[in-house]
Design a protein around this motif. Structure first.
Motif, PDB file in Angstrom:
ATOM      1  N   LEU A 181       0.825  -1.205   0.000  1.00 26.15           N
ATOM      2  CA  LEU A 181       0.000   0.000   0.000  1.00 26.15           C
ATOM      3  C   LEU A 181       0.859   1.254   0.000  1.00 26.15           C
ATOM      4  N   ARG A 182       1.934   1.246   0.779  1.00 33.11           N
ATOM      5  CA  ARG A 182       2.841   2.405   0.769  1.00 33.11           C
ATOM      6  C   ARG A 182       3.498   2.551  -0.598  1.00 33.11           C
ATOM      7  N   SER A 183       3.807   1.417  -1.229  1.00 25.55           N
ATOM      8  CA  SER A 183       4.378   1.447  -2.574  1.00 25.55           C
ATOM      9  C   SER A 183       3.389   2.041  -3.573  1.00 25.55           C
ATOM     10  N   ALA A 184       2.132   1.622  -3.500  1.00 25.10           N
ATOM     11  CA  ALA A 184       1.110   2.151  -4.406  1.00 25.10           C
ATOM     12  C   ALA A 184       0.901   3.644  -4.169  1.00 25.10           C
ATOM     13  N   GLY A 202       4.072   9.675  -7.888  1.00 22.72           N
ATOM     14  CA  GLY A 202       5.219   9.836  -8.772  1.00 22.72           C
ATOM     15  C   GLY A 202       6.571   9.649  -8.118  1.00 22.72           C
ATOM     16  N   ASP A 203       6.610   9.133  -6.901  1.00 21.96           N
ATOM     17  CA  ASP A 203       7.879   8.913  -6.196  1.00 21.96           C
ATOM     18  C   ASP A 203       8.307   7.458  -6.393  1.00 21.96           C
ATOM     19  N   LEU A 204       8.973   7.196  -7.504  1.00 19.01           N
ATOM     20  CA  LEU A 204       9.347   5.823  -7.854  1.00 19.01           C
ATOM     21  C   LEU A 204      10.365   5.252  -6.880  1.00 19.01           C
ATOM     22  N   ALA A 205      11.283   6.083  -6.383  1.00 14.82           N
ATOM     23  CA  ALA A 205      12.289   5.592  -5.430  1.00 14.82           C
ATOM     24  C   ALA A 205      11.620   5.118  -4.137  1.00 14.82           C
ATOM     25  N   ALA A 206      10.654   5.869  -3.633  1.00 12.20           N
ATOM     26  CA  ALA A 206       9.942   5.456  -2.421  1.00 12.20           C
ATOM     27  C   ALA A 206       9.083   4.220  -2.695  1.00 12.20           C
TER      28      ALA A 206
END
Length: 171
Positions: A93-96, A102-106
């Motif tokens: 969920l945090r990844s989604a 737009g924070d691909l690194a996170a």
């Protein structure tokens, strides 16, 4: 010979005298030079893929709006809560949420396997939409070897993210 069968000769499978074929079953499509049925209208063919895409977009919009980093919005992973072990979905969920913003690194830091899944989903959706527009059916025949491979990747990802040297994969 059982009653209700089409075979009439003593030799099973021949259907008639001297090897003539058995009559077709009543539910079978008629043989012959008949044209194929007309394709369904484009709107009808696009209904399923666009419906699936709308459902996934709605889920991503919700996760993008309701921050999973704040406690109390989503349930805690039961495996993590009771055992302290990160499952393959922990951090999803945090990844989604990060992906939507737009924070691909996170997003990769929260759950790298989920980000790979987003890419696979996008590729499958494009394929499904293209095939629907062309009037071709979308069929997947995933062999058991692929299922075992997917399971092995999930197990390896779970193992590595729970070991000290794989801490970068932990959410």
């Amino acid at each position: 010979m059982a009653s209700g069968t089409w075979e009439t000769s003593e030799t099973p499978g021949t259907g008639g005298a001297a090897g003539t074929p058995a009559p077709a079953a009543p539910w079978a499509a008629p043989a012959g030079p008949y044209p194929p049925p007309p394709p369904r209208p484009l709107a009808r063919r696009l209904l399923a893929p666009l419906g699936a895409l709308a459902g996934v977009a709605a889920a991503f919009a919700y996760v993008g709006t309701v921050d999973p980093n704040e406690p109390g919005h989503y349930p805690v992973c039961p495996l993590l809560r009771f055992t302290g072990v990160y499952c393959p979905g922990c951090g999803g969920l945090r990844s989604a949420h990060a992906f939507v913003h737009g924070d691909l690194a996170a997003a990769l830091g929260a759950n790298a396997l989920a980000v790979v899944g987003y890419g696979v989903f996008a590729a499958v959706m494009v394929l499904w939409l293209v095939r629907a527009v062309r009037g071709l059916p979308m069929r997947f025949a995933i062999t058991p070897a692929w299922w075992w491979g997917i399971g092995a990747v999930l197990a390896l990802f779970t193992l590595v993210r729970n070991l000290p040297f794989g801490a970068a994969l932990a959410p």
